[in-house]
Design a protein around this motif. Structure first.
Motif, PDB file in Angstrom:
ATOM      1  N   PHE A 174      11.305 -34.087  68.981  1.00  0.00           N
ATOM      2  CA  PHE A 174      10.543 -35.299  68.709  1.00  0.00           C
ATOM      3  C   PHE A 174      10.098 -35.295  67.247  1.00  0.00           C
ATOM      4  N   ASP A 175      10.309 -36.416  66.579  1.00  0.00           N
ATOM      5  CA  ASP A 175       9.830 -36.559  65.194  1.00  0.00           C
ATOM      6  C   ASP A 175      10.303 -35.403  64.316  1.00  0.00           C
ATOM      7  N   CYS A 176      11.560 -35.046  64.435  1.00  0.00           N
ATOM      8  CA  CYS A 176      12.127 -33.976  63.621  1.00  0.00           C
ATOM      9  C   CYS A 176      13.157 -34.543  62.646  1.00  0.00           C
ATOM     10  N   ARG A 177      13.411 -33.766  61.583  1.00  0.00           N
ATOM     11  CA  ARG A 177      14.396 -34.151  60.584  1.00  0.00           C
ATOM     12  C   ARG A 177      15.429 -33.034  60.448  1.00  0.00           C
ATOM     13  N   PHE A 178      16.696 -33.454  60.231  1.00  0.00           N
ATOM     14  CA  PHE A 178      17.810 -32.525  60.107  1.00  0.00           C
ATOM     15  C   PHE A 178      18.549 -32.882  58.820  1.00  0.00           C
ATOM     16  N   LEU A 179      18.470 -31.991  57.829  1.00  0.00           N
ATOM     17  CA  LEU A 179      18.979 -32.297  56.496  1.00  0.00           C
ATOM     18  C   LEU A 179      20.099 -31.348  56.110  1.00  0.00           C
ATOM     19  N   GLY A 180      21.156 -31.900  55.576  1.00  0.00           N
ATOM     20  CA  GLY A 180      22.275 -31.111  55.100  1.00  0.00           C
ATOM     21  C   GLY A 180      23.374 -32.030  54.618  1.00  0.00           C
ATOM     22  N   HIS A 181      24.584 -31.516  54.539  1.00  0.00           N
ATOM     23  CA  HIS A 181      25.738 -32.321  54.144  1.00  0.00           C
ATOM     24  C   HIS A 181      26.789 -32.296  55.245  1.00  0.00           C
ATOM     25  N   GLN A 182      27.570 -31.221  55.298  1.00  0.00           N
ATOM     26  CA  GLN A 182      28.611 -31.147  56.323  1.00  0.00           C
ATOM     27  C   GLN A 182      28.106 -30.339  57.514  1.00  0.00           C
ATOM     28  N   ASP A 183      28.276 -30.914  58.731  1.00  0.00           N
ATOM     29  CA  ASP A 183      27.886 -30.221  59.972  1.00  0.00           C
ATOM     30  C   ASP A 183      26.387 -29.931  60.019  1.00  0.00           C
ATOM     31  N   THR A 184      25.579 -30.914  59.755  1.00  0.00           N
ATOM     32  CA  THR A 184      24.123 -30.727  59.697  1.00  0.00           C
ATOM     33  C   THR A 184      23.536 -30.336  61.043  1.00  0.00           C
ATOM     34  N   LEU A 185      23.819 -31.146  62.075  1.00  0.00           N
ATOM     35  CA  LEU A 185      23.196 -30.980  63.393  1.00  0.00           C
ATOM     36  C   LEU A 185      24.265 -30.663  64.426  1.00  0.00           C
ATOM     37  N   TYR A 186      24.225 -29.439  64.935  1.00  0.00           N
ATOM     38  CA  TYR A 186      25.235 -28.944  65.863  1.00  0.00           C
ATOM     39  C   TYR A 186      24.623 -28.936  67.259  1.00  0.00           C
ATOM     40  N   ALA A 187      24.831 -30.023  68.000  1.00  0.00           N
ATOM     41  CA  ALA A 187      24.312 -30.167  69.366  1.00  0.00           C
ATOM     42  C   ALA A 187      25.393 -29.689  70.320  1.00  0.00           C
ATOM     43  N   ASP A 188      25.243 -28.465  70.814  1.00  0.00           N
ATOM     44  CA  ASP A 188      26.337 -27.779  71.486  1.00  0.00           C
ATOM     45  C   ASP A 188      25.868 -27.181  72.808  1.00  0.00           C
ATOM     46  N   THR A 189      26.676 -26.308  73.391  1.00  0.00           N
ATOM     47  CA  THR A 189      26.333 -25.612  74.628  1.00  0.00           C
ATOM     48  C   THR A 189      26.679 -24.139  74.465  1.00  0.00           C
TER      49      THR A 189
END
Length: 364
Positions: A174-189
């Motif tokens: 909640f109310d979070c930030r994800f900063l980067g360029h390539q492959d910033t946020l990896y929502a995986d299992t």
């Protein structure tokens, strides 16, 4: 104006430049302590809560040390430059002010970065600033960042640089930030057979190439995605917002709802998505539904999807839209923009994706 350094690049995007430039400890709003309304080391909100502060006013000065000691972490304002791995179930991380710009966890490894022990490079997964494996994780009011920049490392070709890799079921942000360029946020299992559910509410993610990706069952609700300009490329496309790798047996992948996509790049220089069929799961059938969202002019409205590999064309995947608005959502070539029917749209909801789990915000 002089060029931004790696650290300056991140702080320019999150508004904590003064926190990096001064040693004056910041205070959170609330009770006048750096931990705001969430208690203090002398007045804990519960016995399993610990307090983290880079200036030494808490139980720990690093997030990694705190994550091995307790389930609930309250993070004081500041910049935590470290890599973190946590596998404990039912953890909660709370940014003390509630504003993710104030509490930043950041590091700068890339896939092609050499490990200090000389054993090779980190790879995409190893590049992550934060890696979370446990079920039942909740984060609120925190920035997760990777400030590795291509321009600083022209000799490195492995430019994936993950800010967060999250694998657990019932993981909420909640109310979070994800900063980067390539492959910033990896929502995986954690495994091909694990259908981990993840929920992102009122979050912000930015990047350029595949910067939201992975095989989780993930809902992005009221989120803001921002595509970045690039000076290293002279022509479109600059990149792709989503790159799901949903397992073929999983009926649901990524759902983007009531969100928006903006851009700092020229109009139509970004694709909405491309399917990722990794070598570890060649039977993947990536799934993405984008609905009731505003797609800015940065998205290529004529051809919003592309192939990552011609052997796995996007047309054979589960990509669809529903009731989107904005210049990037204009349907000019219908066969390039699959749309859900009204009946299909009624079943593509956060509740359907999350099942018996209702994510909840953390209260003081």
């Amino acid at each position: 104006m002089s060029p931004l350094t790696r650290r300056g690049f991140i702080t320019a995007g999150i508004g904590v430049t003064t926190a990096l430039a001064t040693t004056t400890p910041a205070r959170a709003a609330g009770n006048g302590t750096p931990f705001g309304p969430y208690g203090t080391p002398t007045h804990r909100r519960d016995p399993d809560t610990v307090y983290v502060d880079p200036h030494g006013r808490g139980d720990f000065t690093t997030v990694q040390a705190a994550a091995t000691a307790a389930h609930t972490l309250v993070l004081a304002p500041g910049v935590y430059r470290e890599t973190i791995t946590a596998a404990v179930a039912d953890m909660t991380w709370i940014g003390a002010t509630g504003n993710p710009r104030d509490t930043v966890v950041v590091y700068d490894n890339a896939a092609g970065t050499q490990k200090p022990d000389g054993s090779g490079t980190y790879g995409t997964t190893g590049s992550a600033t934060v890696t979370l494996r446990g079920d039942g994780f909740t984060a609120q009011g925190i920035t997760f960042a990777n400030d590795w920049l291509r321009a600083d490392h022209p000799g490195i070709t492995g430019t994936q640089a993950v800010a967060l890799k999250v694998m657990g079921d019932r993981s909420a942000f909640f109310d979070c930030r994800f900063l980067g360029h390539q492959d910033t946020l990896y929502a995986d299992t954690v495994a091909l057979t694990a259908f981990a559910r993840q929920y992102f509410r009122d979050c912000y993610a930015e990047g350029d190439v595949d910067f939201v990706f992975g095989r989780a069952t993930a809902v992005y609700d009221h989120c803001h995605f921002r595509t970045l300009d690039r000076t290293d490329l002279g022509a479109a496309p600059y990149g792709f917002v989503f790159a799901p790798s949903t397992a073929g047996a999983n009926p649901r992948g990524y759902l983007v709802t009531r969100s928006r996509i903006t851009s700092t790049a020229p109009d139509a220089y970004y694709k909405l998505a491309r399917p990722w069929v990794p070598s570890s799961d060649t039977t993947a059938v990536p799934s993405l539904v984008v609905r009731d969202s505003r797609l800015g002019a940065g998205i290529d409205a004529v051809a919003p999807y592309a192939n990552m590999s011609d052997s796995h064309p996007w047309q054979s995947m589960r990509f669809a839209e529903y009731r989107n608005t904005g210049p990037g959502a204009t349907v000019t070539v219908p066969e390039n923009r699959p749309q859900l029917t009204r009946q299909e749209g009624e079943s593509a909801t956060p509740a359907a994706y999350l099942g018996d789990w209702t994510p909840r915000r953390v209260r003081p």
